[in-house]
Design a protein around this motif. Structure first.
Motif, short mmCIF file in Angstrom:
data_model
loop_
_atom_site.label_atom_id
_atom_site.label_comp_id
_atom_site.label_asym_id
_atom_site.label_seq_id
_atom_site.Cartn_x
_atom_site.Cartn_y
_atom_site.Cartn_z
N GLU A 199 7.39 -15.21 70.31
CA GLU A 199 8.82 -15.35 70.56
C GLU A 199 9.63 -15.13 69.29
OE1 GLU A 199 8.96 -19.22 72.25
OE2 GLU A 199 8.35 -18.53 74.26
N GLN B 225 -2.67 -14.38 67.39
CA GLN B 225 -3.64 -15.48 67.44
C GLN B 225 -4.20 -15.82 66.07
OE1 GLN B 225 -6.22 -13.73 70.48
NE2 GLN B 225 -5.58 -15.32 71.91
N ARG C 204 2.05 -18.12 71.18
CA ARG C 204 3.23 -17.79 71.97
C ARG C 204 4.49 -18.04 71.17
NH1 ARG C 204 4.67 -16.36 77.30
NH2 ARG C 204 6.94 -16.26 77.29
N ARG C 205 4.52 -19.08 70.37
CA ARG C 205 5.69 -19.32 69.53
C ARG C 205 5.86 -18.19 68.52
NH1 ARG C 205 4.26 -23.83 67.91
NH2 ARG C 205 3.39 -23.28 65.88
N GLY D 269 -2.08 -19.09 73.58
CA GLY D 269 -1.94 -20.51 73.26
C GLY D 269 -0.54 -20.80 72.75
N ARG D 270 -0.24 -22.08 72.62
CA ARG D 270 1.13 -22.49 72.27
C ARG D 270 1.57 -21.91 70.93
NH1 ARG D 270 2.37 -28.75 72.73
NH2 ARG D 270 1.81 -28.18 74.87
N ALA D 271 0.74 -21.98 69.92
CA ALA D 271 1.13 -21.50 68.59
C ALA D 271 1.33 -19.99 68.60
CB ALA D 271 0.09 -21.90 67.54
N ASP E 100 12.28 -14.33 75.31
CA ASP E 100 12.89 -15.35 76.15
C ASP E 100 14.28 -14.97 76.63
OD1 ASP E 100 14.02 -15.53 73.67
OD2 ASP E 100 13.78 -17.70 73.45
#
Length: 261
Positions: free
Chosen positions: A106, A222, A102-103, A98-100, A122
């Motif tokens: 990174e 997660q 994945r952030r 999910g977006r959070a 990235d």
């Protein structure tokens, strides 16, 4: 939290981006060291193929990697998150986070590399073949080479949080946390638990060690937990459903698995 990962021998092919731009990669303090290794690797592989294959430890079936390395300066690059494949990365499943999560990935994941030193997810790099166990004629053993440069860069990157070191032994030699940072560093060993005639046996696993570590990192990403030390990490992993035993004083956690999948 800073999570140190090994790369994978298997790497995606192709890529539609432009060539690698060293100055655009994260950890800019490594730019000069990266340029030196890249130049030497390209020169080596553009010359005597037999010598290059010997230096890189390539079997006859992998000789095509020599030509690939020779073209690294112009080869199309792709994000490291897409480049690295294999058991650990399949289990980690970066593309389905999910977006959070994945952030967080990174921000916290750092992949070690014989060629690039270490990269973020990235960072755009081309497919290559150069393990940390390689000894280049000029740079020498890459683990020792990178250790000199990492010592000046990574302590600041690590900050004051937990360092979760999931690297294999050859990549672990490229940087060893020291002092207070070492006390905030945790390593993980995966043990398969079996029972024979009522006697419990524990065995170090290989292939499934990588898969378990991938699932472990995914679960941490997660979650909203932010453990600060190995003991806090052990508590967090237990809450996430892992069976964990602490090895006091050494910062190592044993993750016990009964079903291998």
């Amino acid at each position: 939290m800073l999570v140190l990962l090994p790369p994978s021998e298997g790497k995606a092919v192709g890529g539609t981006g432009g060539a690698v731009a060293l100055e655009s990669l994260s950890l800019p303090g490594l730019t000069g060291a990266r340029a030196a290794v890249l130049d030497e690797l390209v020169e080596l592989c553009a010359g005597d193929e037999e010598k290059a294959a010997e230096v890189l430890g390539l079997s006859p079936g992998l000789r095509g990697e020599v030509a690939k390395n020779a073209g690294l300066r112009t080869a199309p690059a792709m994000p490291a998150a897409e480049l690295y494949t294999g058991v650990l990365y399949d289990a980690l499943g970066l593309a389905t986070l999910g977006r959070a999560a994945r952030r967080r990935a990174e921000e916290s994941l750092l992949v070690f590399s014989g060629l690039w030193g270490a990269v973020r997810l990235d960072d755009r790099i081309p497919s290559y073949r150069c393990s940390m166990g390689v000894r280049l004629p000029g740079a020498g053993g890459l683990a020792a080479y990178w250790r000199r440069h990492m010592d000046a860069v990574l302590p600041e990157i690590a900050g004051d949080g937990l360092v979760l070191d999931l690297r294999s032994s050859s990549y672990a030699g490229a940087w060893k946390p020291a002092g207070e940072l070492a006390r905030r560093t945790a390593t993980v060993r995966v043990l398969q638990v079996t029972e024979v005639d009522g006697v419990e046996k524990r065995t170090v696993v290989s292939h499934f060690n990588k898969a378990t570590k991938g699932r472990l990192v995914r679960a941490l990403l997660q979650s909203t937990a932010r453990p600060k030390d190995p003991a806090g990490l052990a508590r967090t992993l237990r809450r996430l459903g892992f069976t964990v035993e602490e090895q006091p004083g050494v910062g190592r956690l044993d993750v016990l698995v009964r079903e291998i999948h």
